[in-house]
Design an enzyme around this catalytic site. Structure first.
Site, short mmCIF file in Angstrom:
data_model
loop_
_atom_site.label_atom_id
_atom_site.label_comp_id
_atom_site.label_asym_id
_atom_site.label_seq_id
_atom_site.Cartn_x
_atom_site.Cartn_y
_atom_site.Cartn_z
N GLU A 1 -7.43 8.30 6.16
CA GLU A 1 -7.71 8.95 7.43
C GLU A 1 -8.29 10.36 7.30
OE1 GLU A 1 -4.43 6.55 10.12
OE2 GLU A 1 -4.07 8.66 9.67
N ARG B 1 0.85 -1.19 0.00
CA ARG B 1 0.00 0.00 0.00
C ARG B 1 0.89 1.24 0.00
NH1 ARG B 1 -2.73 3.07 4.85
NH2 ARG B 1 -3.74 4.69 3.61
N GLU C 1 -3.20 -0.03 8.33
CA GLU C 1 -2.04 0.53 9.04
C GLU C 1 -2.06 0.03 10.47
OE1 GLU C 1 -1.11 4.68 9.26
OE2 GLU C 1 -1.66 5.04 7.17
N ASN D 1 -7.19 1.72 10.05
CA ASN D 1 -5.89 2.04 10.62
C ASN D 1 -6.04 2.13 12.13
OD1 ASN D 1 -5.24 2.32 7.94
ND2 ASN D 1 -4.80 4.52 8.04
N TYR E 1 -4.05 2.35 16.03
CA TYR E 1 -2.86 2.52 16.86
C TYR E 1 -3.16 2.39 18.35
CZ TYR E 1 -0.47 3.72 12.61
OH TYR E 1 0.06 3.64 11.34
N HIS F 1 -3.24 10.92 0.47
CA HIS F 1 -2.68 10.76 1.80
C HIS F 1 -2.12 12.11 2.25
CE1 HIS F 1 -0.93 7.62 4.74
NE2 HIS F 1 -0.73 8.82 5.29
#
Length: 494
Positions: A196, A107, A392, A328, A330, A151
């Site tokens: 995002e 990606r 991600e 994504n 985290y 992005h």
């Protein structure tokens, strides 16, 4: 980061205090034996501005990140992405590293101002040729290209005309998507429209921590709708070009009450958590999957048309069917009621002290939060949820921890436990079809410059030498072992 009471939400790769990350406890089941489905995609992710460099080479136009990084104090140590990893000139070397990992997919993102310098009008042939060469190199290595069309590096000329506050940017984005797809869709099957949009809205337009550096607070909300409208229009352009799989990559975060516990308390705590969940998660997922926005009255938008901003037919465009949803992840978000004269209906709080290890960014390491997130999506959206790919997920180390096994144990533990969390979600019925580690290379980490390192491959930013870390070898071996298990007639976990 703005000081209280205007503390922003904390999405992926935002500035955080630096703390150490110790390896998490090992899971009982070896990663290569986790119950992931046949055909599960193993990949890595990058983005154009963070790795390509060649900021004005071969006709590339300026992006908002070129402009933002030129501002004194915008980036730590005054660093920029003008050279970054020089992937633009070293892409063949980087694809060879990917081949060494045995990846199924890569990606990357396409730089809009490299392809269309002004965001509209003439196409820059040499810029588009670069992605042509990159795609061919990937295919020759047996790796499926998975481009992301946006992005965060918006052409500066579009920002000068209002950026994502301007509805016309959505239409310009669709035209750009058609240009890229017309060149690459004969060889590229999987596409991601936006990366995002929540982070770009909050950090770029509300708090000014990222490009374009606007500080509009709640007046940034129109950028949410225009990004999603651009996504829907781009889906139509990609379908027309023959794209086989179209998705969007959302940054998502499970929401937890400040002070501990897995469920929001009653009263102000629950209201604050629900408001944050709406802003971070549902605002960017409900319209995609349900064709409607959540109730935004807590943010001053009781009118479902947002005062006429959302026009007839917009939500039908936004809700164009997706083949997959990129997630994504985290860390979770801990939320408390607003304090004092906060303009937001919540306060972003610190995680419980001492409960979780931290990355070098200061982010809490909570693998089970990824399971919670994926299972929660299935519970909320049911049959409307398409297959999911984790697009991600990764762990930063500080600059001094370069190549070498000892420094990289934390990243191996992070990858192991988060891949295990994906498998736990699959075991609970979530259709997850891939995992993309962030990131292949150490890179320009936005407002943090080059201090935070997420790469499976260490990059010396003076010489640009690439050195695979121990985590590179761990990930390669995991992919190899799972591939062997998949093709073994007597030993398969699937």
């Amino acid at each position: 980061m703005p000081s209280a009471p205007l503390q922003p939400p904390q999405p992926a790769r935002s500035p955080q205090p630096t703390q150490s990350h110790q390896p998490a406890e090992s899971s009982d089941q070896p990663p290569d034996q986790l119950p992931l489905p046949a055909g599960f995609r193993w990949g890595v992710s990058t983005s154009a501005y963070q790795i390509e460099g060649a900021a004005d080479a071969d006709g590339k136009g300026p992006s908002i990140w070129d402009s933002f990084t030129a501002r004194p104090g915008a980036v730590k140590d005054g660093r920029t992405g003008r050279t970054a990893c020089d992937h633009y000139h070293r892409y063949a070397e980087d694809v060879a590293l990917m081949r060494g990992l045995g990846l199924d997919a890569y990606r990357f993102s396409v730089s809009w101002p490299r392809v269309q310098p002004g965001g509209a009008g003439p196409v820059n042939g040499p810029g588009l040729d670069f992605y042509d060469r990159l795609v061919d190199e990937l295919l020759a290595a047996g790796i499926a290209p998975t481009p992301t069309l946006f992005h965060w590096d918006l052409p500066q000329q579009l920002e000068d005309a209002g950026g994502w506050l301007n509805r016309d940017t959505a239409h310009r984005f669709a035209a750009y998507a058609a240009i890229v797809a017309d060149r690459l869709a004969d060889r590229v099957s999987s596409w991601i429209t936006l990366n995002e949009p929540f982070v770009h809205m909050v950090y770029g337009y509300a708090f000014g921590i990222h490009a374009p550096g606007r500080t509009l607070m709640l007046d940034a909300l129109p950028t949410a709708h225009h990004q999603l409208l651009g996504h829907g229009l781009a889906v139509a352009a990609l379908r027309a070009a023959g794209a086989g799989e179209v998705m969007i990559a959302n940054n998502s975060s499970p929401v937890r009450p400040a002070g501990g516990g897995a469920e929001p308390v009653d009263g102000p705590g629950r209201a604050a958590a629900e408001a944050y969940d709406i802003l971070h998660n549902r605002l960017f997922t409900d319209p995609l999957l349900l064709g409607r926005y959540p109730d935004l009255s807590a943010f001053g938008l009781p009118d479902p048309t947002w005062g006429g901003l959302v026009r007839d037919g917009d939500l039908r465009t936004v809700a164009a069917p997706l083949d997959a949803l990129g997630i994504n992840y985290y860390n979770p978000s801990w939320i408390a009621p607003p304090a004092g004269d906060d303009r937001l209906p919540f306060t972003v709080a610190e995680p419980p002290e001492g409960r979780y290890p931290r990355t070098a960014f200061g982010w809490p390491v909570v693998p089970e939060g990824l399971t919670e997130l994926l299972v929660g999506l299935r519970q909320r959206y049911g049959a409307a949820l398409p297959p999911v790919l984790v697009t991600e997920n990764g762990c930063s180390l500080v600059d001094g921890e370069s190549a070498g096994a000892a420094a990289d144990l934390a990243r191996i533990a992070y990858l192991r436990d988060h891949i295990g969390a994906v498998a736990a979600a699959v075991d609970q019925g979530v259709d997850v079809r891939g995992y993309f580690a962030w990131s292949l290379l150490d890179n320009f980490e936005w407002a943090e410059g080059y201090q935070q390192r997420f790469g499976l491959v260490h990059v010396d930013f003076d010489t640009l030498k690439r050195t695979p870390r121990a985590s590179y070898g761990w990930y390669r071996d995991l992919i190899t072992r799972r591939r062997r298990l998949l093709h073994s007639p007597t030993s398969s976990p699937f």
